[in-house]
Design a protein around this motif. Structure first.
Motif, PDB file in Angstrom:
ATOM      1  N   VAL A 325       0.673  -1.276   0.115  1.00 14.06           N
ATOM      2  CA  VAL A 325       0.079   0.163  -0.018  1.00 14.06           C
ATOM      3  C   VAL A 325       0.847   1.304  -0.136  1.00 14.06           C
ATOM      4  O   VAL A 325       0.411   2.163  -0.667  1.00 14.06           O
ATOM      5  CB  VAL A 325      -0.924   0.062   1.073  1.00 14.06           C
ATOM      6  CG1 VAL A 325      -1.742   1.314   1.296  1.00 14.06           C
ATOM      7  CG2 VAL A 325      -1.793  -1.283   1.155  1.00 14.06           C
ATOM      8  N   LYS A 326       2.029   1.309   0.897  1.00 11.93           N
ATOM      9  CA  LYS A 326       2.751   2.439   0.757  1.00 11.93           C
ATOM     10  C   LYS A 326       3.402   2.870  -0.423  1.00 11.93           C
ATOM     11  O   LYS A 326       3.356   3.787  -0.855  1.00 11.93           O
ATOM     12  CB  LYS A 326       3.918   2.140   1.992  1.00 11.93           C
ATOM     13  CG  LYS A 326       4.716   3.439   2.119  1.00 11.93           C
ATOM     14  CD  LYS A 326       5.709   3.090   3.326  1.00 11.93           C
ATOM     15  CE  LYS A 326       6.520   4.647   3.396  1.00 11.93           C
ATOM     16  NZ  LYS A 326       7.679   4.193   4.415  1.00 11.93           N
ATOM     17  N   GLU A 327       3.735   1.701  -1.216  1.00 11.87           N
ATOM     18  CA  GLU A 327       4.151   2.244  -2.581  1.00 11.87           C
ATOM     19  C   GLU A 327       3.251   2.779  -3.596  1.00 11.87           C
ATOM     20  O   GLU A 327       3.643   3.698  -4.039  1.00 11.87           O
ATOM     21  CB  GLU A 327       4.805   0.641  -3.266  1.00 11.87           C
ATOM     22  CG  GLU A 327       5.310   0.900  -4.786  1.00 11.87           C
ATOM     23  CD  GLU A 327       5.510  -0.673  -5.245  1.00 11.87           C
ATOM     24  OE1 GLU A 327       5.408  -0.446  -6.622  1.00 11.87           O
ATOM     25  OE2 GLU A 327       5.660  -1.509  -4.568  1.00 11.87           O
ATOM     26  N   VAL A 328       2.038   2.315  -3.640  1.00 11.95           N
ATOM     27  CA  VAL A 328       0.912   2.764  -4.067  1.00 11.95           C
ATOM     28  C   VAL A 328       0.596   4.023  -3.752  1.00 11.95           C
ATOM     29  O   VAL A 328       0.483   5.282  -4.749  1.00 11.95           O
ATOM     30  CB  VAL A 328      -0.418   1.940  -3.676  1.00 11.95           C
ATOM     31  CG1 VAL A 328      -1.563   2.796  -4.886  1.00 11.95           C
ATOM     32  CG2 VAL A 328      -0.374   0.718  -4.633  1.00 11.95           C
ATOM     33  N   GLY A 348      -0.223  14.031   2.418  1.00 11.66           N
ATOM     34  CA  GLY A 348       0.410  13.422   3.632  1.00 11.66           C
ATOM     35  C   GLY A 348       0.266  11.804   3.433  1.00 11.66           C
ATOM     36  O   GLY A 348      -0.924  11.238   2.956  1.00 11.66           O
ATOM     37  N   ILE A 349       1.153  10.939   4.036  1.00 14.79           N
ATOM     38  CA  ILE A 349       0.838   9.325   3.772  1.00 14.79           C
ATOM     39  C   ILE A 349       1.056   8.842   5.140  1.00 14.79           C
ATOM     40  O   ILE A 349       2.099   9.175   5.886  1.00 14.79           O
ATOM     41  CB  ILE A 349       1.898   8.697   3.074  1.00 14.79           C
ATOM     42  CG1 ILE A 349       1.692   9.243   1.511  1.00 14.79           C
ATOM     43  CG2 ILE A 349       1.766   7.473   3.094  1.00 14.79           C
ATOM     44  CD1 ILE A 349       2.843   9.003   0.256  1.00 14.79           C
ATOM     45  N   ASP A 350       0.141   8.071   5.730  1.00 17.68           N
ATOM     46  CA  ASP A 350       0.323   7.404   7.008  1.00 17.68           C
ATOM     47  C   ASP A 350      -0.194   5.897   6.922  1.00 17.68           C
ATOM     48  O   ASP A 350      -1.343   5.671   7.210  1.00 17.68           O
ATOM     49  CB  ASP A 350      -0.581   8.127   7.924  1.00 17.68           C
ATOM     50  CG  ASP A 350      -0.539   7.619   9.332  1.00 17.68           C
ATOM     51  OD1 ASP A 350       0.225   6.782   9.831  1.00 17.68           O
ATOM     52  OD2 ASP A 350      -1.507   7.753  10.342  1.00 17.68           O
ATOM     53  N   VAL A 351       0.947   5.156   6.771  1.00 21.24           N
ATOM     54  CA  VAL A 351       0.840   3.775   6.400  1.00 21.24           C
ATOM     55  C   VAL A 351       1.852   2.883   6.912  1.00 21.24           C
ATOM     56  O   VAL A 351       3.151   3.162   6.813  1.00 21.24           O
ATOM     57  CB  VAL A 351       0.424   3.325   4.830  1.00 21.24           C
ATOM     58  CG1 VAL A 351       1.643   3.802   3.999  1.00 21.24           C
ATOM     59  CG2 VAL A 351       0.029   2.211   4.780  1.00 21.24           C
ATOM     60  N   PRO A 352       1.639   1.871   7.544  1.00 20.61           N
ATOM     61  CA  PRO A 352       2.581   0.666   7.695  1.00 20.61           C
ATOM     62  C   PRO A 352       3.434   0.228   6.600  1.00 20.61           C
ATOM     63  O   PRO A 352       2.776   0.058   5.605  1.00 20.61           O
ATOM     64  CB  PRO A 352       2.029  -0.316   8.751  1.00 20.61           C
ATOM     65  CG  PRO A 352       0.656   0.313   9.113  1.00 20.61           C
ATOM     66  CD  PRO A 352       0.253   1.156   8.128  1.00 20.61           C
ATOM     67  N   ALA A 353       4.858   0.022   6.551  1.00 19.85           N
ATOM     68  CA  ALA A 353       5.500  -0.441   5.711  1.00 19.85           C
ATOM     69  C   ALA A 353       5.131  -1.869   5.274  1.00 19.85           C
ATOM     70  O   ALA A 353       5.266  -2.412   4.146  1.00 19.85           O
ATOM     71  CB  ALA A 353       6.979  -0.447   6.185  1.00 19.85           C
ATOM     72  N   SER A 354       4.536  -2.562   6.094  1.00 21.58           N
ATOM     73  CA  SER A 354       4.241  -4.049   6.091  1.00 21.58           C
ATOM     74  C   SER A 354       2.778  -4.434   5.594  1.00 21.58           C
ATOM     75  O   SER A 354       2.389  -5.365   5.431  1.00 21.58           O
ATOM     76  CB  SER A 354       4.525  -4.714   7.297  1.00 21.58           C
ATOM     77  OG  SER A 354       3.770  -4.365   8.387  1.00 21.58           O
ATOM     78  N   LEU A 386      -3.468  10.305   3.356  1.00 22.58           N
ATOM     79  CA  LEU A 386      -3.697   8.717   2.669  1.00 22.58           C
ATOM     80  C   LEU A 386      -3.325   7.950   3.834  1.00 22.58           C
ATOM     81  O   LEU A 386      -2.107   7.732   4.143  1.00 22.58           O
ATOM     82  CB  LEU A 386      -2.812   8.702   1.381  1.00 22.58           C
ATOM     83  CG  LEU A 386      -2.846   9.586   0.254  1.00 22.58           C
ATOM     84  CD1 LEU A 386      -2.044   9.311  -1.158  1.00 22.58           C
ATOM     85  CD2 LEU A 386      -4.155   9.848  -0.374  1.00 22.58           C
ATOM     86  N   ARG A 387      -4.322   7.138   4.174  1.00 23.05           N
ATOM     87  CA  ARG A 387      -3.877   6.376   5.434  1.00 23.05           C
ATOM     88  C   ARG A 387      -4.385   4.828   5.179  1.00 23.05           C
ATOM     89  O   ARG A 387      -5.038   4.673   4.266  1.00 23.05           O
ATOM     90  CB  ARG A 387      -4.798   6.632   6.666  1.00 23.05           C
ATOM     91  CG  ARG A 387      -4.475   8.075   7.074  1.00 23.05           C
ATOM     92  CD  ARG A 387      -5.185   8.232   8.517  1.00 23.05           C
ATOM     93  NE  ARG A 387      -4.950   9.571   9.176  1.00 23.05           N
ATOM     94  CZ  ARG A 387      -5.585  10.444   8.977  1.00 23.05           C
ATOM     95  NH1 ARG A 387      -6.579  10.492   8.307  1.00 23.05           N
ATOM     96  NH2 ARG A 387      -5.299  11.705   9.667  1.00 23.05           N
ATOM     97  N   GLY A 388      -3.665   3.875   5.695  1.00 27.12           N
ATOM     98  CA  GLY A 388      -3.884   2.611   5.676  1.00 27.12           C
ATOM     99  C   GLY A 388      -3.595   1.627   6.809  1.00 27.12           C
ATOM    100  O   GLY A 388      -2.783   2.001   7.600  1.00 27.12           O
ATOM    101  N   LYS A 389      -4.546   0.688   6.950  1.00 20.96           N
ATOM    102  CA  LYS A 389      -4.395  -0.314   8.092  1.00 20.96           C
ATOM    103  C   LYS A 389      -5.145  -1.439   8.010  1.00 20.96           C
ATOM    104  O   LYS A 389      -5.828  -1.536   7.002  1.00 20.96           O
ATOM    105  CB  LYS A 389      -5.069   0.787   9.316  1.00 20.96           C
ATOM    106  CG  LYS A 389      -6.523   1.193   9.175  1.00 20.96           C
ATOM    107  CD  LYS A 389      -7.122   1.512  10.286  1.00 20.96           C
ATOM    108  CE  LYS A 389      -8.405   2.191  10.186  1.00 20.96           C
ATOM    109  NZ  LYS A 389      -9.045   2.682  11.366  1.00 20.96           N
TER     110      LYS A 389
END
Length: 468
Positions: A325-328, A348-354, A386-389
């Protein structure tokens, strides 16, 4: 050929069946009653004859004569007569007037000789009136020594049978009236139900598909009515769907025509101006740039429209894979960096690397770019996060902005094709109102869900859930 109404067919069938049943039962009852009456009479005569034979077996002539005389008076009072015959079949006492001689036929006499009792329920030949006859042999040392014949008139039995016939005739008339009334009631009930089905069918043939037939009883006609109602319901749904598709088609043509009109008008005006030398030389370069922009706009409209129709027609095949997700997010940030700077926005980007998502890379990028572009268009001097979890085997992606936001009506309408959130502005959701419609369908293709949280003047958040 003259048609017989269904009502009369039913009425005739009911009356015919019930009357035939009544007649058969009446005939059977009369036959049983008559046989029972004759049987009772014959058994009575047989009982008397047995007592007379027992007296004949006694040797004392005086006692036998007295007994026979006593029997004669008793039987006479009961309208019953008897006479005694010898081994030759000749009447010994008393004398009778016979219509037929000899007294017994050859076949009957053979039965008597073998010691069999002869019972005749109804005889009209030998005597002056119809009678029941019983003949009992008197056997001694296995040889016939004579016998006794008893007769009783059957006019009382005939009177009983006649009375039964009269009562049965009255009963038959009453039964016929009852059967007629009941048959009319049931026939009308059935015909009424069939007529309701016929009227409903006529309404269906006229295009009125919202008709429903009362079912009533769950018999064959009731089940037919239930099937008819289901058919009408399906036709009604199909008609609504056809109307919806027709409306959608008209709306699509109107929307596309409207969206095509602006760039085509602009291009046409610029071409006419250059053709007639109405545009100065120093502005021609700007004219070419505007025509290029409008041409690209037309191409994007056509591509988005075709893309949307392909999605609805299931013509798109997803090539799913594990995507970081971080790459996208970083790709989106790079592509939209200039647009964000023009309006003073930061991404801004807030997402774990894994964190990974199982999706089609190109379509995932298309989904997130469309939403992020919309956020940029409605945000000035703000932030797009842009957040991911990961939660409960779901990859959750959130795109949050600090833009103008939307009210509830706009939130529920933004997924409609060609919908524009703010018609007073040049910018709109997906430029042509197609972007979010495509986003929603692409998320569905990934078996995911998308929802929006928004508040006027406080920003908007898009939440997308992809199953792991």
């Amino acid at each position: 050929m003259k048609r017989i109404k269904y009502f009369y067919k039913l009425l005739f069938s009911y009356v015919f069946i019930l009357l035939v049943a009544f007649i058969l039962l009446s005939v059977l009852f009369l036959s049983l009653a008559e046989n029972l009456a004759y049987k009772t009479k014959v058994e009575e005569l047989t009982s008397y004859g047995t007592k007379i034979i027992s007296e004949l077996e006694k040797q004392e002539m005086d006692v036998r004569a007295v007994k026979l005389k006593h029997f004669s008076s008793i039987l006479h009072a009961r309208d019953t007569k008897f006479f005694i015959f010898n081994e030759k079949g000749e009447i010994i006492q008393p004398s009778f007037r016979l219509k037929q001689k000899p007294l017994l036929s050859e076949a009957e006499w053979k039965k008597i000789q073998h010691g069999e009792t002869l019972q005749i329920k109804r005889d009209v030949k030998r005597f002056e009136q119809p009678v029941s006859v019983v003949v009992l042999p008197y056997m001694k040392d296995s040889e016939l020594r004579g016998g006794v014949m008893l007769t009783a008139p059957i006019h009382s039995t005939l009177q009983i049978v006649t009375e039964l016939n009269r009562y049965l005739l009255i009963t038959a008339c009453i039964t016929f009236l009852i059967v007629l009334v009941v048959s009319i009631f049931f026939s009308r009930s059935l015909v009424k139900r069939v007529q309701r089905l016929r009227q409903a069918t006529a309404m269906i043939s006229k295009g009125q598909y919202d008709v429903q037939v009362p079912i009533g009883q769950y018999d064959e006609i009731g089940l037919l009515g239930d099937d008819f109602n289901n058919m009408a319901m399906q036709l009604h749904k199909a008609q609504k769907e056809i109307n919806r598709l027709e409306k959608r088609k008209r709306q699509f043509i109107a929307d596309v025509s409207h969206e095509l009109k602006t760039p085509l008008t602009t291009i046409n005006g610029l071409v006419e101006g250059m053709k007639n030398d109405l545009i100065p030389e120093e502005k021609k370069q700007r004219c070419f740039e505007m025509m290029e922009q409008e041409t690209k706009r037309l191409i994007r409209l056509v591509n988005e429209t075709l893309d949307y129709e392909k999605i609805l027609s299931n013509e798109i095949t997803l090539q799913k894979e594990e995507i970081e997700v971080k790459e996208v997010f970083e790709v989106i940030s790079e592509q939209l960096e200039l647009q964000a700077e023009e309006k003073g926005n930061t991404i801004g980007i807030d997402v774990p690397a894994s964190l990974f998502v199982y999706a089609d890379y190109d379509r995932l990028l298309q989904i997130l770019l469309n939403i992020t572009k919309n956020s940029l268009q409605f945000t000035e001097n703000g932030t797009i996060m842009l957040r991911g979890k990961e939660e409960r085997q779901m990859t959750i992606i959130e795109i949050e902005d600090t833009g103008i936001g939307m009210d509830r009506e706009e939130v529920s309408a933004i997924w409609s094709r060609f919908y524009k959130a703010d018609t007073s502005r040049t910018n709109s959701y997906g430029e042509f109102g197609l972007g979010l419609s495509i986003v929603k369908e692409l998320v569905k293709l990934h078996n995911g869900t998308i929802k929006v949280k928004s508040e006027q003047d406080k920003g908007t958040t898009f939440i997308i859930c992809f199953p792991r």
